[in-house]
Scaffold this motif. Sequence first.
Motif, mmCIF file in Angstrom:
data_model
loop_
_atom_site.group_PDB
_atom_site.id
_atom_site.type_symbol
_atom_site.label_atom_id
_atom_site.label_comp_id
_atom_site.label_asym_id
_atom_site.label_seq_id
_atom_site.Cartn_x
_atom_site.Cartn_y
_atom_site.Cartn_z
ATOM 1 N N THR A 25 21.250 42.019 27.195
ATOM 2 C CA THR A 25 21.238 42.986 28.292
ATOM 3 C C THR A 25 20.621 42.353 29.526
ATOM 4 O O THR A 25 19.540 41.776 29.474
ATOM 5 C CB THR A 25 20.453 44.250 27.896
ATOM 6 O OG1 THR A 25 21.053 44.799 26.722
ATOM 7 C CG2 THR A 25 20.486 45.286 29.003
ATOM 8 N N PHE A 26 21.352 42.465 30.636
ATOM 9 C CA PHE A 26 20.884 41.945 31.918
ATOM 10 C C PHE A 26 21.172 42.991 32.979
ATOM 11 O O PHE A 26 22.311 43.431 33.133
ATOM 12 C CB PHE A 26 21.587 40.628 32.258
ATOM 13 C CG PHE A 26 21.233 40.074 33.599
ATOM 14 C CD1 PHE A 26 19.988 39.505 33.823
ATOM 15 C CD2 PHE A 26 22.136 40.131 34.656
ATOM 16 C CE1 PHE A 26 19.650 38.992 35.059
ATOM 17 C CE2 PHE A 26 21.801 39.624 35.903
ATOM 18 C CZ PHE A 26 20.555 39.049 36.105
ATOM 19 N N GLU A 27 20.124 43.400 33.686
ATOM 20 C CA GLU A 27 20.224 44.396 34.749
ATOM 21 C C GLU A 27 20.992 45.638 34.291
ATOM 22 O O GLU A 27 21.876 46.129 34.987
ATOM 23 C CB GLU A 27 20.830 43.785 36.006
ATOM 24 C CG GLU A 27 19.930 42.724 36.629
ATOM 25 C CD GLU A 27 20.454 42.166 37.938
ATOM 26 O OE1 GLU A 27 21.621 42.423 38.306
ATOM 27 O OE2 GLU A 27 19.673 41.449 38.595
ATOM 28 N N GLY A 28 20.661 46.107 33.085
ATOM 29 C CA GLY A 28 21.236 47.337 32.566
ATOM 30 C C GLY A 28 22.628 47.214 31.983
ATOM 31 O O GLY A 28 23.174 48.192 31.477
ATOM 32 N N GLU A 29 23.233 46.035 32.029
ATOM 33 C CA GLU A 29 24.571 45.842 31.473
ATOM 34 C C GLU A 29 24.478 44.961 30.240
ATOM 35 O O GLU A 29 23.760 43.963 30.223
ATOM 36 C CB GLU A 29 25.487 45.195 32.514
ATOM 37 C CG GLU A 29 26.931 45.146 32.076
ATOM 38 C CD GLU A 29 27.871 44.679 33.176
ATOM 39 O OE1 GLU A 29 28.960 44.203 32.836
ATOM 40 O OE2 GLU A 29 27.515 44.786 34.364
ATOM 41 N N GLU A 30 25.226 45.321 29.210
ATOM 42 C CA GLU A 30 25.210 44.572 27.961
ATOM 43 C C GLU A 30 26.342 43.549 27.946
ATOM 44 O O GLU A 30 27.483 43.867 28.256
ATOM 45 C CB GLU A 30 25.355 45.529 26.780
ATOM 46 C CG GLU A 30 25.106 44.876 25.444
ATOM 47 C CD GLU A 30 25.080 45.878 24.317
ATOM 48 O OE1 GLU A 30 26.157 46.165 23.770
ATOM 49 O OE2 GLU A 30 23.978 46.371 24.000
ATOM 50 N N TYR A 31 26.000 42.330 27.586
ATOM 51 C CA TYR A 31 26.967 41.242 27.505
ATOM 52 C C TYR A 31 27.060 40.747 26.074
ATOM 53 O O TYR A 31 26.046 40.490 25.437
ATOM 54 C CB TYR A 31 26.535 40.062 28.392
ATOM 55 C CG TYR A 31 26.545 40.367 29.865
ATOM 56 C CD1 TYR A 31 27.633 40.014 30.646
ATOM 57 C CD2 TYR A 31 25.476 41.019 30.472
ATOM 58 C CE1 TYR A 31 27.650 40.294 32.008
ATOM 59 C CE2 TYR A 31 25.487 41.307 31.826
ATOM 60 C CZ TYR A 31 26.570 40.939 32.587
ATOM 61 O OH TYR A 31 26.584 41.225 33.930
ATOM 62 N N GLU A 84 19.587 34.129 37.686
ATOM 63 C CA GLU A 84 18.610 34.865 36.889
ATOM 64 C C GLU A 84 19.175 35.283 35.534
ATOM 65 O O GLU A 84 18.442 35.400 34.559
ATOM 66 C CB GLU A 84 18.106 36.103 37.647
ATOM 67 C CG GLU A 84 17.251 35.783 38.854
ATOM 68 C CD GLU A 84 18.056 35.249 40.048
ATOM 69 O OE1 GLU A 84 19.273 35.558 40.170
ATOM 70 O OE2 GLU A 84 17.475 34.506 40.850
ATOM 71 N N PHE A 85 20.471 35.517 35.476
ATOM 72 C CA PHE A 85 21.126 35.853 34.209
ATOM 73 C C PHE A 85 20.818 34.777 33.177
ATOM 74 O O PHE A 85 20.435 35.059 32.050
ATOM 75 C CB PHE A 85 22.636 35.975 34.422
ATOM 76 C CG PHE A 85 23.430 36.213 33.163
ATOM 77 C CD1 PHE A 85 23.711 37.502 32.746
ATOM 78 C CD2 PHE A 85 23.922 35.151 32.413
ATOM 79 C CE1 PHE A 85 24.456 37.734 31.590
ATOM 80 C CE2 PHE A 85 24.657 35.369 31.260
ATOM 81 C CZ PHE A 85 24.924 36.661 30.846
ATOM 82 N N ARG A 88 17.139 34.373 31.826
ATOM 83 C CA ARG A 88 16.671 35.386 30.870
ATOM 84 C C ARG A 88 17.433 35.373 29.546
ATOM 85 O O ARG A 88 17.047 36.075 28.621
ATOM 86 C CB ARG A 88 16.775 36.768 31.511
ATOM 87 C CG ARG A 88 15.849 36.894 32.701
ATOM 88 C CD ARG A 88 15.804 38.301 33.215
ATOM 89 N NE ARG A 88 15.064 38.320 34.471
ATOM 90 C CZ ARG A 88 15.443 38.991 35.538
ATOM 91 N NH1 ARG A 88 16.535 39.717 35.511
ATOM 92 N NH2 ARG A 88 14.724 38.955 36.631
#
Length: 107
Positions: A25-31, A84-85, A88
């Motif tokens: 999860t990055f900035e509220g979105e799941e990858y 930043e993605f 993290r």
Amino acid sequence: MPKVDNVLAEKVEKEGVIVFAKPFTFEGEEYEQIDLSGLENLTGDDLLKADQAYAASGNYSPVPELTLAYALSVAATAAGVPQEFFKRIPGKEALKIKNEVVRFLNN
């Protein structure tokens, strides 16, 4: 039109895609994956920008394209996501991404 083997078509479709062991999860979105197929479209200018970002962060290596920091900078450009993605992302996934970028740069 000739028939295409489904297994072969699926492999081609996924080339350059790194599938994560578990969702990130990055900035509220799941990858669940990151698409690095954009590596094929990088320009010399894109690589120069990656060099500049690498140097500006205080890193140095005689062979920067083999470093994690440089590879993640290139990946950010290729995938169209912020640096930043990749800062993290779990370490195991970062190393998969690095390996894909290094493989691309050395082919």
